[in-house]
Design a protein around this motif. Structure first.
Motif, PDB file in Angstrom:
ATOM      1  N   ARG A  45       8.701  83.883 -12.969  1.00  0.00           N
ATOM      2  CA  ARG A  45       8.323  85.283 -13.111  1.00  0.00           C
ATOM      3  C   ARG A  45       8.063  85.630 -14.578  1.00  0.00           C
ATOM      4  O   ARG A  45       7.119  86.358 -14.902  1.00  0.00           O
ATOM      5  CB  ARG A  45       9.411  86.192 -12.535  1.00  0.00           C
ATOM      6  N   CYS A  48       4.651  84.365 -15.625  1.00  0.00           N
ATOM      7  CA  CYS A  48       3.591  85.233 -15.088  1.00  0.00           C
ATOM      8  C   CYS A  48       3.439  86.486 -15.946  1.00  0.00           C
ATOM      9  O   CYS A  48       2.320  86.932 -16.229  1.00  0.00           O
ATOM     10  CB  CYS A  48       3.886  85.616 -13.640  1.00  0.00           C
ATOM     11  N   LYS A  49       4.552  87.059 -16.370  1.00  0.00           N
ATOM     12  CA  LYS A  49       4.494  88.266 -17.206  1.00  0.00           C
ATOM     13  C   LYS A  49       3.879  87.958 -18.561  1.00  0.00           C
ATOM     14  O   LYS A  49       3.128  88.777 -19.121  1.00  0.00           O
ATOM     15  CB  LYS A  49       5.900  88.849 -17.378  1.00  0.00           C
ATOM     16  N   ARG A  52       0.202  87.820 -18.100  1.00  0.00           N
ATOM     17  CA  ARG A  52      -0.342  89.170 -17.942  1.00  0.00           C
ATOM     18  C   ARG A  52      -0.421  89.889 -19.291  1.00  0.00           C
ATOM     19  O   ARG A  52      -1.350  90.674 -19.527  1.00  0.00           O
ATOM     20  CB  ARG A  52       0.495  89.980 -16.954  1.00  0.00           C
ATOM     21  N   ASN A  72      -5.235  89.609 -13.401  1.00  0.00           N
ATOM     22  CA  ASN A  72      -4.051  90.450 -13.547  1.00  0.00           C
ATOM     23  C   ASN A  72      -3.381  90.663 -12.188  1.00  0.00           C
ATOM     24  O   ASN A  72      -2.148  90.553 -12.064  1.00  0.00           O
ATOM     25  CB  ASN A  72      -4.447  91.800 -14.156  1.00  0.00           C
ATOM     26  N   ALA A  73      -4.176  90.949 -11.167  1.00  0.00           N
ATOM     27  CA  ALA A  73      -3.624  91.121  -9.820  1.00  0.00           C
ATOM     28  C   ALA A  73      -3.026  89.810  -9.308  1.00  0.00           C
ATOM     29  O   ALA A  73      -1.995  89.804  -8.620  1.00  0.00           O
ATOM     30  CB  ALA A  73      -4.701  91.630  -8.867  1.00  0.00           C
ATOM     31  N   ARG A  76       0.289  89.254 -11.123  1.00  0.00           N
ATOM     32  CA  ARG A  76       1.201  90.305 -10.661  1.00  0.00           C
ATOM     33  C   ARG A  76       1.744  89.977  -9.287  1.00  0.00           C
ATOM     34  O   ARG A  76       2.962  90.052  -9.043  1.00  0.00           O
ATOM     35  CB  ARG A  76       0.462  91.644 -10.614  1.00  0.00           C
ATOM     36  N   ASP A  77       0.872  89.602  -8.370  1.00  0.00           N
ATOM     37  CA  ASP A  77       1.308  89.329  -7.000  1.00  0.00           C
ATOM     38  C   ASP A  77       2.147  88.054  -6.916  1.00  0.00           C
ATOM     39  O   ASP A  77       3.054  87.953  -6.091  1.00  0.00           O
ATOM     40  CB  ASP A  77       0.090  89.224  -6.080  1.00  0.00           C
ATOM     41  N   ARG A  80       5.487  89.225  -8.136  1.00  0.00           N
ATOM     42  CA  ARG A  80       6.056  90.220  -7.216  1.00  0.00           C
ATOM     43  C   ARG A  80       6.640  89.555  -5.973  1.00  0.00           C
ATOM     44  O   ARG A  80       7.672  89.997  -5.456  1.00  0.00           O
ATOM     45  CB  ARG A  80       4.979  91.243  -6.835  1.00  0.00           C
ATOM     46  N   LYS A 194       8.296  98.111 -18.873  1.00  0.00           N
ATOM     47  CA  LYS A 194       7.172  97.183 -18.726  1.00  0.00           C
ATOM     48  C   LYS A 194       6.240  97.264 -19.932  1.00  0.00           C
ATOM     49  O   LYS A 194       5.775  96.234 -20.447  1.00  0.00           O
ATOM     50  CB  LYS A 194       6.410  97.486 -17.437  1.00  0.00           C
ATOM     51  N   TYR A 198       5.339  94.265 -22.776  1.00  0.00           N
ATOM     52  CA  TYR A 198       4.002  93.791 -23.133  1.00  0.00           C
ATOM     53  C   TYR A 198       3.783  93.895 -24.645  1.00  0.00           C
ATOM     54  O   TYR A 198       3.211  92.993 -25.263  1.00  0.00           O
ATOM     55  CB  TYR A 198       2.931  94.587 -22.388  1.00  0.00           C
TER      56      TYR A 198
END
Length: 309
Positions: A45, A48-49, A52, A72-73, A76-77, A80, A194, A198
């Motif tokens: 996770r 992934c962040k 992003r 990005n989606a 994110r998915d 998630r 969040k 970033y």
């Protein structure tokens, strides 16, 4: 290599290189077997962040042909889908941390029934099959993303490639600070967290531009992110306690914990506010100009001692 710029790389090469490293590390942690599986979920996770954050930094060139929106989606998915596994695994630790914060005022053994209820709800960790299924799906998605990476449409070098993304993320973090304290809901503080994270990742990437200054700023952003992360963990614990009231035959323990949660969250949010105000004191336009000046000076440096002033 590290999550940072390198002098001998172009900006497009840095973005692709760092993204590739994060994806490959995620794949290694899924397949390597060196990490506890709950920790593997956590690390995937995080990777992934970090990707992003890169996407946000280079958002403008990546919007060509819808690449930014798609990727990005996608990440994110991917993250998630692993979130319920991570939340379930951290609940008992969050409870223990809360109790430790008030260790001189309470007897932790008085909350044994609550801790056992959290464990029954998955707090001790989801079952092995659920974890492996989640990680297998994440492996497939990371592998497909790695194959697409060479086609990311980033072509131009220089600060302009990342300027709009850096400014946008800073502005949103600054705005989210105001919103969180004007309307202190769980969702608003989670949104601020969040945005801060970033910004922290962007600072980590840009730290070589002026290590002393930006390294210190990155450390402060990390500290702020940790405060807000602890606040979010407590919010998840609060909701779980409310959902589990029918399973715990000790309403007094729940009421006591909810009161402790209130006090601890108030402490965390009080500590976060001045740190956030210092980090986001400048207007976005001023912040961006300062960062551009740092960048230009860094690029102009020659010879030994680069980045030490």
């Amino acid at each position: 290599m590290a999550y940072r710029l390198e002098r001998d790389e172009t900006v497009p090469d840095t973005i692709r290189r760092v993204a590739r490293e994060q994806i490959e590390r995620g794949l290694t942690e899924i397949d390597g077997g060196q990490l506890d599986r709950n920790e593997a979920v956590h690390q995937v996770r995080k990777h992934c962040k970090k990707v992003r954050a890169l996407l946000r930094l280079a958002r403008d060139p990546l919007q060509r042909n819808g690449v930014y929106e798609f990727e990005n989606a996608w990440f994110r998915d991917t993250a998630r889908a692993l979130s319920p596994l991570r939340d379930a695994a951290t609940l008992p630790a969050t409870l223990d941390t809360l109790l430790d914060s008030f260790g001189d005022q309470i007897d932790p053994s008085a909350f044994t029934a609550v801790r056992e209820a959290l464990a029954r709800r998955g707090g001790a960790g989801p079952d092995t099959q659920a974890i492996e299924h989640g990680l297998t799906d994440a492996r497939d998605r990371l592998g497909m993303a790695l194959d697409r990476l060479p086609d990311w449409p980033i072509r131009k070098d220089g600060f302009a490639t990342v300027a709009k993304g850096l400014k946008r993320t800073y502005r949103r973090a600054r705005t989210a600070l105001s919103v969180a304290y004007e309307d202190p809901t769980t969702d608003n503080f989670h949104e601020w967290r969040k945005r801060v994270k970033y910004h922290w990742y962007h600072l980590r990437l840009l730290t070589p531009v002026w290590p002393k200054v930006l390294g210190t700023r990155a450390d402060a952003a990390h500290d702020l992110s940790n405060l807000l992360g602890a606040d979010h963990d407590l919010a998840v614990l609060r909701q779980t306690l409310l959902d589990a009231r029918g399973e715990i035959d000790d309403p007094n323990a729940i009421q006591t914990l909810l009161a402790l949660l209130d006090r601890r969250q108030e402490h965390l949010r009080t500590a976060a506010r001045p740190l956030g105000r210092r980090l986001f004191a400048e207007k976005p336009k001023v912040f961006l100009k300062r960062m551009e000046d740092y960048w230009d000076a860094w690029r102009a440096q020659k010879g030994a001692g680069e980045g030490r002033d």
